[in-house]
Motif scaffolding. Structure first.
Motif, mmCIF file in Angstrom:
data_model
loop_
_atom_site.group_PDB
_atom_site.id
_atom_site.type_symbol
_atom_site.label_atom_id
_atom_site.label_comp_id
_atom_site.label_asym_id
_atom_site.label_seq_id
_atom_site.Cartn_x
_atom_site.Cartn_y
_atom_site.Cartn_z
ATOM 1 N N UNK A 268 0.828 -1.210 0.000
ATOM 2 C CA UNK A 268 0.000 0.000 0.000
ATOM 3 C C UNK A 268 0.862 1.259 0.000
ATOM 4 N N UNK A 269 1.990 1.221 0.691
ATOM 5 C CA UNK A 269 2.862 2.392 0.779
ATOM 6 C C UNK A 269 3.508 2.726 -0.562
ATOM 7 N N UNK A 270 3.905 1.696 -1.313
ATOM 8 C CA UNK A 270 4.494 1.939 -2.628
ATOM 9 C C UNK A 270 3.451 2.557 -3.564
ATOM 10 N N UNK A 271 2.231 2.031 -3.530
ATOM 11 C CA UNK A 271 1.167 2.599 -4.371
ATOM 12 C C UNK A 271 0.878 4.037 -3.955
ATOM 13 N N UNK A 272 0.854 4.300 -2.643
ATOM 14 C CA UNK A 272 0.617 5.656 -2.158
ATOM 15 C C UNK A 272 1.711 6.615 -2.614
ATOM 16 N N UNK A 273 2.963 6.173 -2.576
ATOM 17 C CA UNK A 273 4.080 7.011 -3.030
ATOM 18 C C UNK A 273 3.885 7.395 -4.495
ATOM 19 N N UNK A 274 3.436 6.442 -5.299
ATOM 20 C CA UNK A 274 3.174 6.723 -6.710
ATOM 21 C C UNK A 274 2.022 7.709 -6.863
ATOM 22 N N UNK A 275 0.947 7.499 -6.149
ATOM 23 C CA UNK A 275 -0.220 8.372 -6.264
ATOM 24 C C UNK A 275 0.087 9.799 -5.815
ATOM 25 N N UNK A 276 0.978 9.925 -4.856
ATOM 26 C CA UNK A 276 1.358 11.251 -4.360
ATOM 27 C C UNK A 276 2.476 11.873 -5.199
ATOM 28 N N UNK A 277 3.078 11.090 -6.082
ATOM 29 C CA UNK A 277 4.149 11.605 -6.943
ATOM 30 C C UNK A 277 5.393 11.995 -6.185
ATOM 31 N N UNK A 278 5.741 11.255 -5.139
ATOM 32 C CA UNK A 278 6.903 11.596 -4.320
ATOM 33 C C UNK A 278 8.193 11.445 -5.123
ATOM 34 N N UNK A 279 9.092 12.404 -4.996
ATOM 35 C CA UNK A 279 10.353 12.404 -5.750
ATOM 36 C C UNK A 279 11.385 11.517 -5.059
ATOM 37 N N UNK A 280 11.074 10.227 -4.966
ATOM 38 C CA UNK A 280 11.965 9.244 -4.370
ATOM 39 C C UNK A 280 11.623 7.899 -5.008
ATOM 40 N N UNK A 281 12.620 7.069 -5.194
ATOM 41 C CA UNK A 281 12.371 5.719 -5.691
ATOM 42 C C UNK A 281 12.017 4.818 -4.519
ATOM 43 N N UNK A 282 10.939 4.055 -4.653
ATOM 44 C CA UNK A 282 10.513 3.159 -3.583
ATOM 45 C C UNK A 282 10.251 1.777 -4.177
ATOM 46 N N UNK A 283 10.937 0.783 -3.645
ATOM 47 C CA UNK A 283 10.731 -0.592 -4.081
ATOM 48 C C UNK A 283 10.196 -1.407 -2.915
ATOM 49 N N UNK A 284 9.080 -2.062 -3.143
ATOM 50 C CA UNK A 284 8.497 -2.929 -2.127
ATOM 51 C C UNK A 284 8.816 -4.383 -2.431
ATOM 52 N N UNK A 285 9.177 -5.132 -1.408
ATOM 53 C CA UNK A 285 9.458 -6.566 -1.533
ATOM 54 C C UNK A 285 8.473 -7.306 -0.641
ATOM 55 N N UNK A 286 7.612 -8.112 -1.242
ATOM 56 C CA UNK A 286 6.591 -8.848 -0.510
ATOM 57 C C UNK A 286 7.011 -10.308 -0.423
ATOM 58 N N UNK A 287 7.396 -10.741 0.771
ATOM 59 C CA UNK A 287 7.847 -12.113 0.990
ATOM 60 C C UNK A 287 6.640 -12.943 1.414
ATOM 61 N N UNK A 288 6.055 -13.672 0.472
ATOM 62 C CA UNK A 288 4.756 -14.311 0.664
ATOM 63 C C UNK A 288 4.881 -15.825 0.808
ATOM 64 N N UNK A 289 4.308 -16.359 1.866
ATOM 65 C CA UNK A 289 4.284 -17.806 2.076
ATOM 66 C C UNK A 289 3.144 -18.152 3.025
ATOM 67 N N UNK A 290 2.756 -19.415 3.017
ATOM 68 C CA UNK A 290 1.756 -19.922 3.958
ATOM 69 C C UNK A 290 2.452 -20.971 4.814
ATOM 70 N N UNK A 291 2.396 -20.813 6.129
ATOM 71 C CA UNK A 291 3.132 -21.684 7.052
ATOM 72 C C UNK A 291 2.203 -22.765 7.578
ATOM 73 N N UNK A 292 2.304 -23.959 7.007
ATOM 74 C CA UNK A 292 1.393 -25.046 7.347
ATOM 75 C C UNK A 292 2.160 -26.317 7.734
ATOM 76 N N UNK A 293 1.550 -27.166 8.577
ATOM 77 C CA UNK A 293 2.160 -28.460 8.906
ATOM 78 C C UNK A 293 1.708 -29.523 7.916
ATOM 79 N N UNK A 294 2.633 -30.324 7.463
ATOM 80 C CA UNK A 294 2.295 -31.437 6.570
ATOM 81 C C UNK A 294 3.502 -32.348 6.490
ATOM 82 N N UNK A 295 3.374 -33.398 5.703
ATOM 83 C CA UNK A 295 4.494 -34.319 5.556
ATOM 84 C C UNK A 295 5.688 -33.712 4.870
#
Length: 498
Positions: free
Chosen positions: A294-321
């Motif tokens: 959301x922050x990266x999208x907000x930076x774009x919408x506000x036109x902030x004069x800074x480069x912003x890169x978001x890294x989303x580390x996505x996983x689901x932590x489940x028990x299984x074999x």
């Protein structure tokens, strides 16, 4: 989402379903705030007396509805408490909360006018943002007749001289408010619908809409690249992990920020299964990734004069074999090995991979955001997040940025003496657990091990405020809160203006 507009009409003559005014708590009783003069006149100078008779004190969180007197065209008047009166006036946060209280109390109303004491652009933005956040409602799984609809339109009242500033404030508030509510929606979405793959697809769709560059590494790409932390956490789930890069660049930017978000779309604890009563809200364990996105999208919408890169580390932590076991050793991105002593200490594993990858692009600052430890909740409670950093100056900047936008935070240390217990794995470079006491600090020290030499880095542990289980208050709803979005946007804005 509730619409926001600005009007130079008089509070008395504007046609609306409700007119909101502010009242404060003075040393001798309730005080009517600036902006409510015409209403006070219509009550023949007895407005404070009438409200006091009804039990109002002006304290924060109060709201009292009155039938409109002759001379006021709105159907009713609502007085909201602003808290203690001071010589400096009311804080931006008090105005934000008052706007939120009003919006929540007026659910079902089509049009409400806000005549709160806002004279500066900052104050107008606070009122507008509070109103937008207070009107938030997550209804994705509810039938159309369950509950009242949010306020249809909020109108900010100002004089002609201040209309330009008020409009600018409304535009900023809309951009930030919509992105905070985007983060809230993601946190509130059921985990059977939001998994790493679907989250990545949402990011791709937003990238197309807002002109952001989005790259997605699926499980095959992660395996080829050697992202052992993210893969190790996600290996027990039928929903494979993803690493998503969302990049905003500005042609006049002089600095680059990397925001890294923990995105555990559901956290069962893995083989180290969470005890009964601790699983029900674990859909919120991706709140850090939601805030970063959301922050990266907000930076774009506000036109902030800074480069912003978001890294989303996505996983689901489940028990299984196929799940990672306590005692397993993972080879992390970048080559370090980690002995997994507890599979419920998984957030630091996905973040570590993403921090190393983010550092390869040589950003000026890396800030990671995560619902990382229950220890931080024990230390700071449910409404305050912890701030750690490898430089005191950076930690202070982030703490100040949070305080400036009304997010409660507290600077936390990274004690060198606590590192020893964490690194003493007999078979790997590191263990993912250390001392039990001060567990939030141990987690921060673990992440610090993956920050490249010479790179400025900070860690926000939002485990407390990211998900609110109690009754709504101010502009804070039950469920996902969008914690840290305002802080990250403010930090990006300050970096752009430095």
């Amino acid at each position: 989402m509730t619409a926001l507009s600005v009007s130079t009409s008089s509070a008395a003559t504007l046609r609306a379903d409700a007119l909101v005014i502010g009242v404060g708590k003075g040393p001798k009783g309730l005080v009517v705030a600036d902006g409510a003069e015409v209403v006070a006149e219509a009550f023949e100078g007895k407005l404070a007396e009438v409200l006091s008779t009804l039990g109002a004190t002006g304290a924060e969180g109060e709201s009292v509805k009155l039938p409109s007197p002759v001379g006021v065209k709105a159907a009713l008047v609502m007085a909201v408490g602003l808290g203690e009166v001071s010589d400096e006036g009311y804080s931006a946060e008090a105005l934000r909360r008052a706007g939120g209280v009003a919006a929540r109390a007026l659910a079902g109303v089509k049009k409400a006018a806000l005549a709160l004491p806002a004279a500066s652009t900052e104050e107008f933005e606070a009122v507008a943002l509070g109103g937008l956040l207070g009107s938030y409602s997550f209804t994705a799984y509810k039938g159309g007749e369950n509950g009242k609809a949010p306020v249809g339109e909020l109108v900010l009242l100002t004089d002609r001289k201040g209309s330009k500033d008020a409009k600018a404030a409304a535009e900023r508030a809309t951009a930030i408010g919509e992105e905070i509510n985007r983060a809230r929606d993601l946190v509130n979405t059921a985990p059977n619908e939001l998994n790493p793959k679907s989250f990545a697809a949402i990011a791709q769709a937003a990238g197309k809409e807002h002109g952001l560059k989005v790259e997605v590494l699926d499980e095959k790409a992660l395996a080829k690249g050697g992202f052992g932390g993210i893969l190790g956490v996600g290996t027990g789930s039928a929903n494979p992990p993803r690493l998503v890069k969302v990049a905003y660049t500005h042609p006049k930017a002089k600095a680059t920020l990397a925001f890294v978000g923990k995105g555990i779309t559901y956290d069962s604890g893995g083989i180290s299964l969470k005890p009964a009563g601790h699983n029900e809200t674990m859909k919120c364990d991706m709140a850090g990734a939601a805030a970063v996105f959301a922050s990266v999208v907000a930076a774009k919408r506000l036109g902030l004069a800074v480069n912003v890169t978001g890294w989303l580390a996505l996983a689901e932590n489940m028990p299984s074999g196929s799940a990672t076991r306590p005692g397993d050793v993972l080879k992390m991105y970048g080559g370090k090995t980690v002995e997994v002593l507890n599979t419920d200490a998984e957030g630091r594993l996905v973040l570590a991979d993403a921090i190393v990858r983010a550092g390869e692009e040589n950003p000026d600052v890396i800030v990671d955001v995560a619902t990382l430890t229950g220890a931080m909740v024990l230390a700071l409670g449910n409404r305050t997040f912890g701030v750690m950093a490898n430089r005191d100056e950076l930690r202070g900047r982030l703490h100040a940025a949070a305080e400036a936008v009304g997010e409660q935070s507290w600077p936390m240390p990274l004690p060198a003496d606590m590192r020893k217990g964490m690194v003493e794995s007999t078979i790997a470079d590191l263990a993912n657990m250390g001392e039990r006491m001060g567990g939030g600090l141990v987690a921060g020290l673990f992440l610090k091990e993956f920050v490249a030499e010479g790179t400025d880095w900070a860690h926000l542990d939002i485990a407390g405020p990211a998900f609110h289980e109690g009754a709504p208050y101010g502009y804070t709803p039950k469920g996902g809160t969008g914690s840290a979005v305002r802080t990250l946007v403010r930090f990006a804005e300050e970096t752009a203006n430095a």
